[in-house]
Write a protein that holds these residues in place. Structure first.
Motif, PDB file in Angstrom:
ATOM      1  N   GLU A 150      -4.957   3.300   1.310  1.00 28.86           N
ATOM      2  CA  GLU A 150      -6.315   3.305   1.869  1.00 28.86           C
ATOM      3  C   GLU A 150      -7.224   2.294   1.159  1.00 28.86           C
ATOM      4  O   GLU A 150      -8.074   1.659   1.780  1.00 28.86           O
ATOM      5  CB  GLU A 150      -6.932   4.708   1.852  1.00 28.86           C
ATOM      6  CG  GLU A 150      -7.284   5.261   0.489  1.00 28.86           C
ATOM      7  CD  GLU A 150      -6.116   5.874  -0.294  1.00 28.86           C
ATOM      8  OE1 GLU A 150      -6.343   6.316  -1.437  1.00 28.86           O
ATOM      9  OE2 GLU A 150      -4.974   5.907   0.219  1.00 28.86           O
ATOM     10  N   LYS A 151      -6.999   2.106  -0.138  1.00 29.23           N
ATOM     11  CA  LYS A 151      -7.805   1.129  -0.877  1.00 29.23           C
ATOM     12  C   LYS A 151      -7.407  -0.299  -0.516  1.00 29.23           C
ATOM     13  O   LYS A 151      -8.256  -1.192  -0.465  1.00 29.23           O
ATOM     14  CB  LYS A 151      -7.673   1.358  -2.381  1.00 29.23           C
ATOM     15  CG  LYS A 151      -8.361   2.621  -2.850  1.00 29.23           C
ATOM     16  CD  LYS A 151      -8.274   2.764  -4.348  1.00 29.23           C
ATOM     17  CE  LYS A 151      -8.989   4.037  -4.799  1.00 29.23           C
ATOM     18  NZ  LYS A 151      -9.070   4.119  -6.250  1.00 29.23           N
ATOM     19  N   TYR A 157      -0.328  -0.167  -4.803  1.00 27.63           N
ATOM     20  CA  TYR A 157      -1.762   0.130  -4.804  1.00 27.63           C
ATOM     21  C   TYR A 157      -2.021   1.128  -3.690  1.00 27.63           C
ATOM     22  O   TYR A 157      -1.368   1.050  -2.640  1.00 27.63           O
ATOM     23  CB  TYR A 157      -2.510  -1.188  -4.561  1.00 27.63           C
ATOM     24  CG  TYR A 157      -4.000  -1.149  -4.708  1.00 27.63           C
ATOM     25  CD1 TYR A 157      -4.602  -0.868  -5.923  1.00 27.63           C
ATOM     26  CD2 TYR A 157      -4.811  -1.425  -3.618  1.00 27.63           C
ATOM     27  CE1 TYR A 157      -5.979  -0.858  -6.058  1.00 27.63           C
ATOM     28  CE2 TYR A 157      -6.194  -1.425  -3.744  1.00 27.63           C
ATOM     29  CZ  TYR A 157      -6.772  -1.134  -4.971  1.00 27.63           C
ATOM     30  OH  TYR A 157      -8.131  -1.130  -5.096  1.00 27.63           O
ATOM     31  N   ASP A 171      -6.822   1.787   8.264  1.00 29.50           N
ATOM     32  CA  ASP A 171      -5.586   2.317   7.680  1.00 29.50           C
ATOM     33  C   ASP A 171      -4.969   3.319   8.651  1.00 29.50           C
ATOM     34  O   ASP A 171      -4.766   4.471   8.318  1.00 29.50           O
ATOM     35  CB  ASP A 171      -5.896   2.979   6.325  1.00 29.50           C
ATOM     36  CG  ASP A 171      -4.656   3.581   5.681  1.00 29.50           C
ATOM     37  OD1 ASP A 171      -3.537   3.130   5.983  1.00 29.50           O
ATOM     38  OD2 ASP A 171      -4.808   4.525   4.886  1.00 29.50           O
ATOM     39  N   GLY A 224       0.835  -1.194   0.000  1.00 24.24           N
ATOM     40  CA  GLY A 224       0.000   0.000   0.000  1.00 24.24           C
ATOM     41  C   GLY A 224       0.870   1.245   0.000  1.00 24.24           C
ATOM     42  O   GLY A 224       1.806   1.352   0.788  1.00 24.24           O
ATOM     43  N   GLU A 259      -8.943  -0.969   2.810  1.00 20.48           N
ATOM     44  CA  GLU A 259     -10.381  -1.175   2.610  1.00 20.48           C
ATOM     45  C   GLU A 259     -10.658  -2.567   2.049  1.00 20.48           C
ATOM     46  O   GLU A 259     -11.576  -3.267   2.500  1.00 20.48           O
ATOM     47  CB  GLU A 259     -10.928  -0.109   1.668  1.00 20.48           C
ATOM     48  CG  GLU A 259     -12.405  -0.219   1.384  1.00 20.48           C
ATOM     49  CD  GLU A 259     -12.873   0.827   0.381  1.00 20.48           C
ATOM     50  OE1 GLU A 259     -13.828   0.546  -0.355  1.00 20.48           O
ATOM     51  OE2 GLU A 259     -12.278   1.925   0.320  1.00 20.48           O
ATOM     52  N   ASP A 260      -9.867  -2.989   1.075  1.00 15.79           N
ATOM     53  CA  ASP A 260     -10.052  -4.300   0.469  1.00 15.79           C
ATOM     54  C   ASP A 260      -9.865  -5.413   1.503  1.00 15.79           C
ATOM     55  O   ASP A 260     -10.562  -6.424   1.472  1.00 15.79           O
ATOM     56  CB  ASP A 260      -9.079  -4.486  -0.696  1.00 15.79           C
ATOM     57  CG  ASP A 260      -9.298  -5.790  -1.438  1.00 15.79           C
ATOM     58  OD1 ASP A 260     -10.437  -6.039  -1.880  1.00 15.79           O
ATOM     59  OD2 ASP A 260      -8.327  -6.557  -1.572  1.00 15.79           O
ATOM     60  N   ASP A 295      -5.460   2.565 -10.932  1.00 22.15           N
ATOM     61  CA  ASP A 295      -4.968   2.846  -9.584  1.00 22.15           C
ATOM     62  C   ASP A 295      -4.060   1.739  -9.057  1.00 22.15           C
ATOM     63  O   ASP A 295      -3.854   1.606  -7.846  1.00 22.15           O
ATOM     64  CB  ASP A 295      -6.127   3.095  -8.622  1.00 22.15           C
ATOM     65  CG  ASP A 295      -7.083   1.923  -8.517  1.00 22.15           C
ATOM     66  OD1 ASP A 295      -6.831   0.881  -9.150  1.00 22.15           O
ATOM     67  OD2 ASP A 295      -8.083   2.048  -7.798  1.00 22.15           O
TER      68      ASP A 295
END
Length: 133
Positions: free
Chosen positions: A55-56, A52, A65, A11, A59-60, A38
């Protein structure tokens, strides 16, 4: 389960900065991607590295985070000589990385140092003791 690692995703705070660091600074081969994508994938020997948005990724994985400091994980790049360790660390620094631990002899008989990428992911660059081989 077939015991292998095929993809490591990290991340990152700034996708463009990470692409610049890994593709342009460290010269990792990046797979083609759509300009508005992204995610970016880098083809390594035996696996892929993916960057990647942090934060995504959190979330995944359905986790918060809010982590700071040591994440409990390092990535490693092994080479065959002390000179190569020094060269890779210098390359990482020139690319915008931060040397966390300069290369030195290790307690386990090798030679290694650490650098951090722009998101503070730690990479160890190491040369094992090859005198017994």
């Amino acid at each position: 389960m077939d015991p292998k690692i095929s993809l490591v995703t990290i991340g990152v705070k700034d996708l463009d900065e990470s692409i610049q660091f890994y593709r342009d600074g460290l010269d990792l081969p990046m797979r083609d991607r759509e300009p508005d994508s992204d995610v970016a994938f880098f083809t390594l020997k035996g696996a892929w590295l993916s960057v990647y948005p942090r934060e995504k990724l959190a979330e995944d994985a359905t986790v918060p985070d809010d982590g700071t400091g040591f994440s409990g994980m390092t990535l490693a790049h092994n080479v065959t000589s002390e000179d190569e360790v020094d060269a890779v660390l210098a390359e990482a620094k020139a690319a915008g990385g931060r040397i966390v631990k300069p290369a030195q002899d290790t307690f386990w008989g090798g030679y290694s140092g650490y650098f951090a990428d722009p998101d503070d992911h730690l990479w160890e660059v190491a040369c094992p003791d090859l005198t017994d081989e």
